[in-house]
Motif scaffolding. Structure first.
Motif, mmCIF file in Angstrom:
data_model
loop_
_atom_site.group_PDB
_atom_site.id
_atom_site.type_symbol
_atom_site.label_atom_id
_atom_site.label_comp_id
_atom_site.label_asym_id
_atom_site.label_seq_id
_atom_site.Cartn_x
_atom_site.Cartn_y
_atom_site.Cartn_z
ATOM 1 N N GLY A 118 38.814 39.905 44.474
ATOM 2 C CA GLY A 118 38.374 39.781 43.322
ATOM 3 C C GLY A 118 38.774 40.982 42.324
ATOM 4 O O GLY A 118 37.988 41.375 41.620
ATOM 5 N N LEU A 119 40.078 41.222 42.760
ATOM 6 C CA LEU A 119 40.728 42.120 41.917
ATOM 7 C C LEU A 119 39.716 43.670 41.666
ATOM 8 O O LEU A 119 39.695 44.307 40.833
ATOM 9 C CB LEU A 119 40.730 41.853 40.397
ATOM 10 C CG LEU A 119 41.933 40.742 39.922
ATOM 11 C CD1 LEU A 119 41.729 40.260 38.703
ATOM 12 C CD2 LEU A 119 43.079 41.210 40.011
ATOM 13 N N GLY A 120 39.537 43.884 43.049
ATOM 14 C CA GLY A 120 38.544 44.983 43.094
ATOM 15 C C GLY A 120 37.118 44.941 42.956
ATOM 16 O O GLY A 120 36.608 45.942 43.468
ATOM 17 N N THR A 121 36.437 43.860 42.718
ATOM 18 C CA THR A 121 35.392 43.589 42.517
ATOM 19 C C THR A 121 34.378 43.255 43.677
ATOM 20 O O THR A 121 33.359 43.265 43.919
ATOM 21 C CB THR A 121 34.827 42.503 41.472
ATOM 22 O OG1 THR A 121 35.537 41.292 41.796
ATOM 23 C CG2 THR A 121 35.555 43.080 40.086
ATOM 24 N N LYS A 122 35.293 42.718 44.863
ATOM 25 C CA LYS A 122 34.692 42.220 46.197
ATOM 26 C C LYS A 122 34.992 43.346 47.380
ATOM 27 O O LYS A 122 34.475 43.013 48.181
ATOM 28 C CB LYS A 122 35.298 40.912 46.460
ATOM 29 C CG LYS A 122 34.939 39.779 45.341
ATOM 30 C CD LYS A 122 33.405 39.855 45.134
ATOM 31 C CE LYS A 122 33.206 38.646 43.949
ATOM 32 N NZ LYS A 122 31.838 38.549 43.818
ATOM 33 N N LEU A 148 35.100 48.933 37.278
ATOM 34 C CA LEU A 148 34.354 48.497 38.013
ATOM 35 C C LEU A 148 32.952 48.495 37.745
ATOM 36 O O LEU A 148 32.045 47.473 37.826
ATOM 37 C CB LEU A 148 34.454 49.383 39.316
ATOM 38 C CG LEU A 148 35.958 49.367 40.204
ATOM 39 C CD1 LEU A 148 35.637 50.223 41.206
ATOM 40 C CD2 LEU A 148 36.091 47.810 40.710
ATOM 41 N N GLY A 149 32.708 49.341 36.678
ATOM 42 C CA GLY A 149 31.030 49.435 36.155
ATOM 43 C C GLY A 149 30.869 48.282 35.227
ATOM 44 O O GLY A 149 29.884 47.669 35.334
ATOM 45 N N ALA A 150 31.957 48.033 34.392
ATOM 46 C CA ALA A 150 31.802 47.229 33.512
ATOM 47 C C ALA A 150 31.711 45.632 34.173
ATOM 48 O O ALA A 150 30.892 44.804 33.669
ATOM 49 C CB ALA A 150 32.877 47.211 32.374
ATOM 50 N N LEU A 151 32.457 45.458 35.161
ATOM 51 C CA LEU A 151 32.149 43.941 35.548
ATOM 52 C C LEU A 151 31.115 43.833 36.505
ATOM 53 O O LEU A 151 30.666 42.710 36.592
ATOM 54 C CB LEU A 151 33.681 43.877 36.384
ATOM 55 C CG LEU A 151 35.029 43.792 35.851
ATOM 56 C CD1 LEU A 151 35.982 43.546 37.079
ATOM 57 C CD2 LEU A 151 34.989 42.564 34.515
ATOM 58 N N GLY A 152 30.502 44.805 36.761
ATOM 59 C CA GLY A 152 29.236 44.781 37.781
ATOM 60 C C GLY A 152 28.094 44.113 36.776
ATOM 61 O O GLY A 152 27.147 43.780 37.364
ATOM 62 N N THR A 153 28.325 44.462 35.409
ATOM 63 C CA THR A 153 27.360 44.087 34.410
ATOM 64 C C THR A 153 27.162 42.465 34.095
ATOM 65 O O THR A 153 26.368 42.078 33.448
ATOM 66 C CB THR A 153 27.121 44.689 33.143
ATOM 67 O OG1 THR A 153 28.494 44.457 32.424
ATOM 68 C CG2 THR A 153 27.030 46.107 33.321
#
Length: 281
Positions: A118-122, A148-153
Motif C-alpha cells: 500500500g505504498l508504505g501504509t500497510k 504516513l501520518g496524513a494517510l492514517g487520517t
C-alpha cells in the motif's frame, strides 16, 4: 413391288452405280491413270528463282513501360516535428547507470502498490526511503513521516469498495529510476466517510498519471499523481482523497480541494479578450 424384291435389287443397283461410267470405281480408275502418266513423264527443267537481297534492318522503337511507382519510389523520409522525433529508448537504457533493469523496476512498482504494501501504509513505511517525498497536484512535497501520518487520517477502504484499475506501466528512458503508469479509479460508497452515511453511489475518477521514483536499493524516493483529464468522471476533476470527498459532498471550503471553477479575474480576462476581438474584425 414386294419388299423382298426391293431387298434383292438394291444391292445390284448399288454395284452398277459403283462400276458404271461416271461411277465411283470409274472415277477412281481415271485418277490412277492420270497419276501414272504424270510419273512416267520426263522431269521438267528446273526453274531458278531470283532471290532479292536482304533489306537493311529498320530500327524499331520499343516502348518501355513506366516503373511501378510503388516499388520505384524511395522509402518515405521519417516524420519530423516537435513530437515525431522519439527518444532512442534502447540507447538510453543502455547508457543508464541505474542498477535495476526496467522490467525489474516495473515489477517492484507493482509490488509496492499491492494491498500488502500500500505504498508504505500497510508495511509501516518499510518500502519508503528515508528521504521519501510525496508530491501530488495540490499537496506536497511532504516528507516520509508527514505522509504516513496524513494517510492514517483517511480510512478510505472501510468507506469505499475501491478498484484502482492501474495500467500502462513504463520506465522513463530519460530518468531510468522512475516508473510511470495510469489509473482510472472506480469505487462504491459503502461506509461512513467524513460524516457522510453510505449511499451506494458509484464514484468514477478521471484518469490519473502517477509516478514512483526508486533508489538503488528499490525503496521509494518519490510518489505523486496528477489528473490527466478533469472533464471525465464524477469527482469534478479531482483525484486522490479529494475525489472521494467531492463525490460524497464533503469537500473542505478551500478552492484547491473543490472541483475546478474559473476565478473572477480569469473570467474577466476572457471577457476582455473576446471584447477586443470584436474590434479587430
Amino acid at each position: 413391288m414386294k419388299f423382298s424384291t426391293i431387298c434383292l435389287l438394291a444391292p445390284l443397283q448399288l454395284c452398277a452405280a459403283y462400276m458404271g461410267s461416271g461411277g465411283y470405281l470409274s472415277q477412281l480408275s481415271e485418277v490412277r491413270s492420270s497419276a501414272s502418266a504424270t510419273v512416267d513423264a520426263p522431269p521438267a527443267d528446273p526453274v531458278v528463282a531470283e532471290v532479292a537481297a536482304p533489306a537493311e534492318p529498320v530500327p524499331v522503337a520499343v516502348a518501355v513501360a513506366p516503373a511501378d511507382p510503388v516499388t520505384a519510389a524511395a522509402a518515405p523520409a521519417p516524420p519530423v516535428g516537435q513530437f515525431a522525433d522519439g527518444v532512442d529508448e534502447a540507447a538510453a537504457f543502455a547508457a543508464s547507470t541505474f542498477p535495476i533493469a526496467p522490467a525489474d523496476l516495473i515489477a517492484r512498482a507493482k509490488e509496492v502498490l499491492s494491498r500488502d504494501v500500500g505504498l508504505g501504509t500497510k508495511d509501516g513505511g518499510e518500502c519508503l526511503a528515508e528521504d521519501f517525498e510525496f508530491v501530488a497536484q495540490v499537496v506536497g512535497p511532504i516528507g516520509r513521516e508527514e505522509y504516513l501520518g496524513a494517510l492514517g487520517t483517511f480510512d478510505l477502504e472501510s468507506a469505499f469498495d475501491i478498484t484502482p484499475n492501474g495500467f500502462g506501466f513504463s520506465v522513463d528512458p530519460l530518468q531510468t529510476n522512475r516508473v510511470w503508469f495510469f489509473n482510472r479509479v472506480r469505487a462504491t460508497h459503502t461506509g461512513t466517510f467524513m460524516g457522510a452515511e453510505p449511499t451506494g453511489k458509484q464514484v468514477v475518477y478521471p484518469p490519473q498519471v502517477q509516478h514512483i521514483d526508486f533508489d538503488e536499493s528499490g525503496k521509494i524516493r518519490e510518489y505523486g499523481f496528477y489528473t490527466a483529464d478533469r472533464r471525465q468522471g464524477n469527482t469534478g476533476g479531482l483525484g486522490g482523497a479529494f475525489g472521494f470527498m467531492a463525490a460524497v459532498g464533503k469537500s473542505p471550503p478551500v478552492p484547491e480541494f473543490r472541483p475546478y471553477k474559473r476565478s473572477k479575474r480569469f473570467r474577466a480576462l476572457l471577457f476582455f479578450g473576446d471584447f477586443m476581438k470584436r474590434f479587430q474584425k
